[in-house]
Scaffold this active site. Sequence first.
Site, PDB file in Angstrom:
ATOM      1  N   SER A  87      39.118  15.567  35.905  1.00 26.69           N
ATOM      2  CA  SER A  87      40.001  16.509  36.590  1.00 26.69           C
ATOM      3  C   SER A  87      41.447  16.329  36.137  1.00 26.69           C
ATOM      4  CB  SER A  87      39.842  16.342  38.109  1.00 26.69           C
ATOM      5  OG  SER A  87      40.369  17.440  38.793  1.00 26.69           O
ATOM      6  N   ASP A 206      34.763  21.225  37.839  1.00 30.53           N
ATOM      7  CA  ASP A 206      35.440  19.939  37.992  1.00 30.53           C
ATOM      8  C   ASP A 206      34.497  18.742  37.865  1.00 30.53           C
ATOM      9  OD1 ASP A 206      36.906  17.687  39.281  1.00 30.53           O
ATOM     10  OD2 ASP A 206      38.361  19.256  39.727  1.00 30.53           O
TER      11      ASP A 206
END
Length: 318
Positions: A87, A206
């Site tokens: 991320s 993500d």
Amino acid sequence: MKKPAGLLSFLLLCLLILILPMNSFSLDGEKFLTDYLWQKTARLPLSKRPKIALVLGGGGARGLAHIGVLKVLKENNVPIDIIVGTSVGAIVGSLYSAGVPIEKIEKMGQNIGWNDVADLTATGVIKLMVAESLLSTEKMEKYLRENIGSKRFDELDIQFACLATDLVTGERIIFREGDVALAARASATMPGIFVPVEYRHRYLVDGGLFDNIPTDVAKLLGADIIIAVPVSADFSKNNISNVYMVLTQAIYIQGRLFDSEKLKSADFIIAPSVSQISTVDLGKSAECIDAGITAAHLAMPKLKQLLINRTSAQYLFE
């Protein structure tokens, strides 16, 4: 037999320490010795020291603390051979691995806003809420390309890997080749808010959905010492009054147990104090960077000692 110059210098240093008064040794002797050994350790080529990996966790705005950590590691000449990111850790890690100066990354972090990396305009939010049309992270990829170009993983200055999640199969996807900007964008695309990134017939989101602290990937890449940087939240204090925060809250709850297990595989942990900062609060970027600087400074003496201890004595005294 002629003694190596390094060993002679070390013996002279030890002699100096021994003839100092006891109170001087207790105050300064250990520091002199550690500084000497650290200077030797930091200058060693990779062939003569442990391979060091930095694992940068996800956490939205809190992940800007990674910039502060990297800044202090750089100032102290801590060698970083591998960076693994998830991320926001993938965003910061990709920039640093590509050779973007830490001073520039710090300025970027201080000035970044959501509109720089995502379609979070008023029109976009209305589309999300009314038409149920997910937002785009194309701006994020463009932002990265403006700073690192179209570099591929094999063109980076530091070995780098980042993680995404296949939204269809639930598989963890480890990016180690191909286009860096696209991979980092996929790693930081929050599901439920942003359109998944299409890549080789996969729909990627993500990496924190599956693995927020990928220490095992660092080991897979050959790391001898793993430094983990978690930027976890105190999710009990989160405001869950909107869709985005509900989704991130669910991810935090799911990932907390996994994170604690992954951290057990780290040799060293630098944990910036950012748990009180919301994942979306980019307005506190300077506070997050400062938290990373503070945490790294506090950790540095023990980290140096660890790296010295894990380096073969024969190379320290050459």
